[in-house]
Every structure is written in C-alpha cells, then in structure tokens.
Design an enzyme around this catalytic site. Sequence first.
Site, short mmCIF file in Angstrom:
data_model
loop_
_atom_site.label_atom_id
_atom_site.label_comp_id
_atom_site.label_asym_id
_atom_site.label_seq_id
_atom_site.Cartn_x
_atom_site.Cartn_y
_atom_site.Cartn_z
N TYR A 49 7.69 3.09 -2.09
CA TYR A 49 7.79 1.84 -1.23
C TYR A 49 9.08 1.75 -0.69
O TYR A 49 9.54 0.85 0.13
CB TYR A 49 7.17 0.52 -1.82
N HIS A 107 1.83 7.61 -10.16
CA HIS A 107 1.29 7.10 -8.85
C HIS A 107 0.11 8.10 -8.30
O HIS A 107 -0.79 7.70 -7.71
CB HIS A 107 2.44 7.33 -7.68
N1 NAP Z 1 -1.37 2.95 -6.01
C1 NAP Z 1 -1.60 3.45 -4.73
O1 NAP Z 1 -1.81 4.48 -4.37
C2 NAP Z 1 -1.44 2.54 -3.83
C3 NAP Z 1 -1.84 2.80 -2.31
C4 NAP Z 1 -1.69 1.68 -1.41
C5 NAP Z 1 -1.61 0.49 -1.86
N2 NAP Z 1 -1.24 0.05 -3.31
C6 NAP Z 1 -0.82 -1.22 -3.58
O2 NAP Z 1 -1.81 -2.14 -3.19
C7 NAP Z 1 -1.17 -3.20 -2.33
C8 NAP Z 1 -2.35 -3.76 -1.15
O3 NAP Z 1 -2.78 -2.63 -0.32
P1 NAP Z 1 -2.17 -2.20 0.69
O4 NAP Z 1 -0.80 -3.04 1.40
O5 NAP Z 1 -2.38 -0.95 1.37
O6 NAP Z 1 -3.54 -2.75 1.84
P2 NAP Z 1 -4.31 -4.33 1.97
O7 NAP Z 1 -3.61 -5.32 0.97
O8 NAP Z 1 -5.73 -4.17 1.58
O9 NAP Z 1 -4.38 -4.80 3.30
C9 NAP Z 1 -2.79 -5.21 3.88
C10 NAP Z 1 -2.92 -5.60 5.46
O10 NAP Z 1 -3.65 -6.77 5.52
C11 NAP Z 1 -2.96 -7.93 6.45
N3 NAP Z 1 -3.60 -9.09 5.64
C12 NAP Z 1 -3.16 -9.44 4.34
N4 NAP Z 1 -3.61 -10.82 4.35
C13 NAP Z 1 -4.34 -11.09 5.46
C14 NAP Z 1 -5.11 -12.00 5.58
N5 NAP Z 1 -5.33 -13.16 4.88
N6 NAP Z 1 -5.94 -12.09 6.88
C15 NAP Z 1 -5.50 -11.02 7.88
N7 NAP Z 1 -4.98 -10.04 7.70
C16 NAP Z 1 -4.43 -10.00 6.33
C17 NAP Z 1 -1.74 -7.53 6.26
O11 NAP Z 1 -1.04 -7.84 7.43
P3 NAP Z 1 0.33 -8.82 7.30
O12 NAP Z 1 1.20 -8.08 6.25
O13 NAP Z 1 0.83 -8.33 8.78
O14 NAP Z 1 -0.01 -10.14 6.98
C18 NAP Z 1 -1.94 -5.87 6.38
O15 NAP Z 1 -1.82 -5.17 7.34
C19 NAP Z 1 -0.07 -2.37 -1.62
O16 NAP Z 1 0.77 -3.44 -1.03
C20 NAP Z 1 0.59 -1.79 -2.86
O17 NAP Z 1 1.09 -2.45 -3.82
C21 NAP Z 1 -1.35 1.14 -4.06
#
Ligand code: NAP
Length: 281
Positions: A49, A107
């Site tokens: 990240y 990962h």
């Molecule tokens: N291990 C892995 O391979 C892996 C892969 C992917 C992710 N991850 C981890 O999981 C975490 C979460 O997953 P992710 O970031 O991919 O996606 P997510 O949390 O499912 O979605 C994030 C998206 O939702 C929006 N959002 C957040 N809260 C909201 C709300 N209350 N209302 C409307 N929109 C909202 C955010 O926009 P804004 O930021 O503009 O608010 C962003 O565009 C990551 O940050 C990371 O730490 C791990």
Amino acid sequence: MEYREFYNGVKIPMLGFGVYQIPDYEEAKKATLSALRAGYRLIDTAQGYMNEQAIGDAIKESGIPRDEIFVTTKLWIQDFSYDGAIKAAELSMERLGLEYIDLLLLHQPMGDYINAWRGLEKLYKDGKLKSIGMANCYPHVLVDLCETFEIKPMINQVEMHPFFQQQLNVDTMNEYGVVPEAWAPFDEGLRDFFNNPILVEIGKKYGKSAAQVALRWNIQRGVVVIPKSVHEDRIKQNFDVFDFTLSDEDMEQIKGMDLGHSEIVNHFDPQWIKMLHQWKF
Ligand SMILES: NC(=O)c1ccc[n+]([C@@H]2O[C@H](COP(=O)([O-])OP(=O)(O)OC[C@H]3O[C@@H](n4cnc5c(N)ncnc54)[C@H](OP(=O)(O)O)[C@@H]3O)[C@@H](O)[C@H]2O)c1
C-alpha cells in the site's frame, strides 16, 4: 468494541480501519488520525500500500499508547523466502516505527510462501510478531496450510461482503480455529453497493446506512471487518455499528445476495496470477 480472540490468546477488534489505495503520505496520515480519533484501534496496512511510514507517524502523533493499538501489515510475494520474509518484516517495523507488529500476514498464498511462513514463525517465537496470518486463502488452500505449518495461521483475511460471502471459507476457518477477516467489506463500492435496495431497506428499520448494515452483517457472523474511507464523516459512520442487531430475517435476506464469486480479483484466472507475480513494491 467487540473482539475476537486468536487461539494464542491475542485479541483483535472486530472493526478496524483499512488503508489500501491511499498512497499519498499526507492523505494516509490524515485519514489514519481521523480513524484513531473516532475510536478505531485496528489499522490494516501492507507493504504494497506504500503508506507504512504515514501510518506509523499517525500512530505516534495520536498519542494513544502503543499497546492499545493493533497494527496489521503484510508482505508481498517478492520477499517470500525464509531470509527475505525476515528482512521485509524488519523493514516494516522500521517504516512503522514499531518494535513489534501485532499481526503480520503473507499477502498471497503464492510463490515460496512455505519458507516465508517459516521466517514469520521465527519472528513470532522471538516476540517481534504477536500473531501471524495469511490473506487470500480459499478453503482448500487454508486446509493445506493448516495441515502443513508448525504454527497455524491465526487469521485468514479474504474478500467477504454480501455479494461474495464465502460461507464455506468461514466454516473451514472456524473448524481450524482461524479467525475470519473481511477485506473489501463494501465490495469496493461495486454494483452501486451503497444504494443497494436490500441493504438500504434493512437499514431504514434501524436508522442505519447500507454500509453500516453490511458491516454489522459480517460482524454478526463472527467476521472481523476493515472498511476504508478517506472521508471523516464516513470513517465515523462506519465505526457506529455496535448499537443495533440485525434480526435472523435480515441475516437471511442478505444471505440471498451472494453471487458466489469475486468481481475484484480472480485468483482462478492465470493472467491474474501472472500479474500478481509481476507487481513489485
Ligand atoms: N488482503 C488483501 O488482499 C486486501 C485486498 C483489498 C483490501 N484489503 C484491505 O481491506 C480494506 C478495505 O477494503 P477496500 O479498501 O478495498 O474496499 P472497501 O472498504 O470495501 O470500500 C472502500 C470504498 O468505499 C467507500 N466508502 C467507505 N465508506 C463509505 C460509506 N460509509 N459510504 C459510502 N462510501 C463509502 C470508499 O470511498 P472514500 O474513501 O472516498 O470514502 C472507498 O471507495 C483495505 O483498505 C485494505 O486494508 C486487503
């Protein structure tokens, strides 16, 4: 805050803050500080990240005692060897400015992850890592690891949201005493997630948003969630999910949303695997 306990006794908050796709130093630091001030005590980052330094600086600036914050980071495939994993873990500690890491994950179950895991086991035994885990293991892979490793993973972090529920994976983790953790609990906003009629309608009954209903659903089935946002109002909203309980009927209705596959990453597509191997951080 509610917690899940690993089989080694370490406790992880049920709700944390994800920082994927915030590579900008100032933005990552500001968002993390907002999250810590809103009450989050679990931060989920990764070497991939590109923001470990910002996360570490935010933790320091928050003034919150180190032992009250649970920090997760992850190593990428390029470092998957015994020595490579140890070196990379030490680099993470240096960037984060931490003397120990609460949870270190590999990962992807790809490349030489068996030897990388042995490196993690050494650091775990030395007390530098309080717990160790895997990410992106489908159930058949998880079983194989659990039957192979000396120290079983304490957690398996995989994509889990109403459109991709992975119940077999959750059941397999429960069978092996591995805690399930959901990445992309909002499906990264795909399929107009936040306006989904089922989630919105259920939310209306409790005065909650679709986002809050989705988080609550995973928490109620024992899954740790790590939503990401860079907006303070959403960061606070996503944390406010401990004052209501979804009914059995709500849980059942959400069960019906499952598509049974990911629309973010396809671990069964050879081109995806090739691309993941080509990423270097
Ligand atoms: N291990 C892995 O391979 C892996 C892969 C992917 C992710 N991850 C981890 O999981 C975490 C979460 O997953 P992710 O970031 O991919 O996606 P997510 O949390 O499912 O979605 C994030 C998206 O939702 C929006 N959002 C957040 N809260 C909201 C709300 N209350 N209302 C409307 N929109 C909202 C955010 O926009 P804004 O930021 O503009 O608010 C962003 O565009 C990551 O940050 C990371 O730490 C791990």
